[in-house]
Design a protein around this motif. Structure first.
Motif, short mmCIF file in Angstrom:
data_model
loop_
_atom_site.label_atom_id
_atom_site.label_comp_id
_atom_site.label_asym_id
_atom_site.label_seq_id
_atom_site.Cartn_x
_atom_site.Cartn_y
_atom_site.Cartn_z
N VAL A 155 -2.38 0.80 -4.57
CA VAL A 155 -1.84 -0.53 -4.33
C VAL A 155 -0.78 -0.80 -5.38
CG1 VAL A 155 -2.38 -2.99 -4.27
CG2 VAL A 155 -4.00 -1.34 -3.33
N ALA A 201 1.71 -5.19 2.50
CA ALA A 201 0.33 -5.51 2.88
C ALA A 201 -0.01 -6.99 2.71
CB ALA A 201 -0.65 -4.68 2.06
N GLU A 235 0.29 3.07 9.41
CA GLU A 235 -0.59 2.89 8.25
C GLU A 235 -2.05 3.15 8.61
OE1 GLU A 235 -1.64 -0.06 4.53
OE2 GLU A 235 -0.38 -0.84 6.14
N TYR A 294 -3.47 7.37 -2.08
CA TYR A 294 -3.38 5.95 -1.77
C TYR A 294 -3.44 5.13 -3.05
CZ TYR A 294 -4.97 1.31 -0.39
OH TYR A 294 -5.08 -0.04 -0.26
N ARG A 320 -4.44 5.90 6.74
CA ARG A 320 -5.73 5.55 6.15
C ARG A 320 -6.85 6.39 6.77
NH1 ARG A 320 -5.70 0.78 2.99
NH2 ARG A 320 -7.94 0.67 3.11
N GLN A 345 -1.95 -4.42 9.79
CA GLN A 345 -1.52 -3.03 9.62
C GLN A 345 -0.88 -2.49 10.89
OE1 GLN A 345 -4.83 -0.69 8.33
NE2 GLN A 345 -4.68 -1.42 6.23
N HIS A 362 0.88 -1.17 0.00
CA HIS A 362 0.00 0.00 0.00
C HIS A 362 0.91 1.21 0.00
CE1 HIS A 362 -3.42 -2.43 2.12
NE2 HIS A 362 -3.29 -2.71 0.84
#
Length: 111
Positions: A104, A68, A86, A102, A90, A82, A59
């Motif tokens: 992936v 992740a 993190e 954000y 988020r 997490q 992430h």
């Protein structure tokens, strides 16, 4: 790129991932150059696709990367729990209703 596992930032490089518990929930991520690694508990990921390549999923929040998920060549996956940093990132993104910071990132290299 450097990345975070738990509360440790690990430098860019080649890594070995190994199970350190009998049930596979504890994983150690260690640099191939035998530098100190990091340990993290994981949860099993239900298989959603037929993709069977060993890979690491990160992430990304701005310039920070958090490991992740780890997937093995047999298609089984583990999600890392997490860390606080993190979770805080988020939460900041959610409270600002912003998705722009954000993404992936999937890295698939099997040796």
């Amino acid at each position: 790129f450097d990345f975070v596992v738990g509360n440790k930032t690990l430098p860019a490089g080649s890594y070995v991932v190994s199970s350190v518990t009998n049930d596979g929930t504890g994983l150690k991520v260690q640099n191939r150059d035998a530098k100190p690694g990091a340990f993290r508990f994981t949860n099993m990921i239900p298989v959603k696709s037929k993709k069977q390549t060993a890979r690491m999923v990160f992430h990304q929040y701005g310039q920070e990367y958090f490991l992740a998920e780890i997937w093995s060549a047999d298609g089984s996956g583990r999600a890392l729990r997490q860390c606080k940093r993190e979770r805080d990132l988020r939460q900041d993104i959610a409270s600002n209703n912003s998705q722009g910071n954000y993404q992936v990132v999937e890295v698939a290299v099997l040796r």
